[in-house]
Enzyme design. Structure first.
Site, PDB file in Angstrom:
ATOM      1  CB  SER A  48     -43.960  41.434 -54.351  1.00  0.00           C
ATOM      2  OG  SER A  48     -43.825  40.499 -53.305  1.00  0.00           O
ATOM      3  CB  CYS A  63     -41.868  48.581 -56.515  1.00  0.00           C
ATOM      4  SG  CYS A  63     -43.136  48.591 -55.238  1.00  0.00           S
ATOM      5  NE  ARG A  89     -47.703  47.141 -49.562  1.00  0.00           N
ATOM      6  CZ  ARG A  89     -48.115  48.364 -49.296  1.00  0.00           C
ATOM      7  NH1 ARG A  89     -49.370  48.601 -48.991  1.00  0.00           N
ATOM      8  NH2 ARG A  89     -47.273  49.363 -49.322  1.00  0.00           N
ATOM      9  CB  THR A 109     -50.914  51.911 -49.779  1.00  0.00           C
ATOM     10  OG1 THR A 109     -50.174  51.951 -48.563  1.00  0.00           O
ATOM     11  CG2 THR A 109     -50.251  52.823 -50.786  1.00  0.00           C
ATOM     12  CG  ASP A 121     -47.970  42.393 -47.387  1.00  0.00           C
ATOM     13  OD1 ASP A 121     -48.170  41.557 -48.296  1.00  0.00           O
ATOM     14  OD2 ASP A 121     -46.840  42.810 -47.084  1.00  0.00           O
ATOM     15  NE  ARG A 123     -45.961  41.712 -50.174  1.00  0.00           N
ATOM     16  CZ  ARG A 123     -45.045  42.668 -50.051  1.00  0.00           C
ATOM     17  NH1 ARG A 123     -44.168  42.866 -51.006  1.00  0.00           N
ATOM     18  NH2 ARG A 123     -45.013  43.428 -48.975  1.00  0.00           N
ATOM     19  CB  THR A 144     -36.246  43.241 -46.998  1.00  0.00           C
ATOM     20  OG1 THR A 144     -37.632  43.577 -46.987  1.00  0.00           O
ATOM     21  CG2 THR A 144     -35.854  42.715 -45.627  1.00  0.00           C
ATOM     22  CE  LYS A 149     -40.255  41.313 -49.099  1.00  0.00           C
ATOM     23  NZ  LYS A 149     -39.780  42.115 -50.244  1.00  0.00           N
TER      24      LYS A 149
END
Length: 189
Positions: A48, A63, A89, A109, A121, A123, A144, A149
């Site tokens: 992402s 990231c 996210r 976060t 999150d 996404r 990952t 995910k």
């Protein structure tokens, strides 16, 4: 879904083929960087967008480091990077900067996203299934550490997880602890 033509993309990590996918509903545009040959079970990174980490080299997250690791491995082992335009996210760049401000003031976060009225999150991975269909992919090795995910992508293809661990630094140690404790990320080899 609209699909662009393919083009060559030489990078400092190796040579890739680039292609763009545009969603019908919201016109979001995503990228695929792939090796010339994918192999029977390609190595795949679903990444992402993180402008602060990927472009500007922010040390607050992992990231950019994960993207670099993925590009090196995929250049060597064959596969693809699916680069999703889901900044922060899924909350977008504007809200991500506001979340950074809250993090500067002591929120982690997840707490920062919640304080702004968002989930931890947001996404969505539906486009990933369409991309796999487009390339005829049925099984992957997924780079990952994110169990969500893995679960989401397993709806589309058979997934074997391959760990991707970036080296922590003084600025992201707490961020990584929160990813592990609150989001369940698998951050140990």
């Amino acid at each position: 879904m609209e699909v662009s033509k393919q083009a060559n993309l030489p990078t400092k990590f190796g040579n890739f083929i680039i292609q763009s996918f545009r969603e019908d509903n919201n016109k979001a545009e995503h990228l695929v960087l792939k090796s010339n040959e994918l192999g029977a079970i390609p190595l795949v990174r679903v990444h992402s967008e993180c402008m602060t980490g990927d472009v500007f080299g922010s040390r607050k997250c992992d990231c950019g480091d994960e993207l670099e690791i993925a590009m090196k491995r995929i250049a060597a082992e064959n596969g693809m990077i699916i680069y999703l335009r889901q900044e922060g996210r899924g909350i977008g760049l504007f809200n991500k900067v506001n979340a950074y401000n809250l993090q500067d003031n002591g929120y982690d976060t997840v707490e920062a996203n919640n304080k702004l009225g968002f989930g931890a999150d947001l996404r969505n991975y539906d486009i990933v299934g369409k991309i796999f269909d487009y390339y005829g992919i049925k099984s992957i090795r997924l780079l990952t550490n994110n169990p969500k995910k893995i679960s989401e992508i397993s709806k589309f293809v058979k997934v074997q997880r391959d760990s991707i661990l970036a080296t922590p630094n003084q600025y992201n140690k707490e961020y990584l602890k929160i990813k592990q404790s609150k989001l369940g990320h698998l951050l140990e080899s």
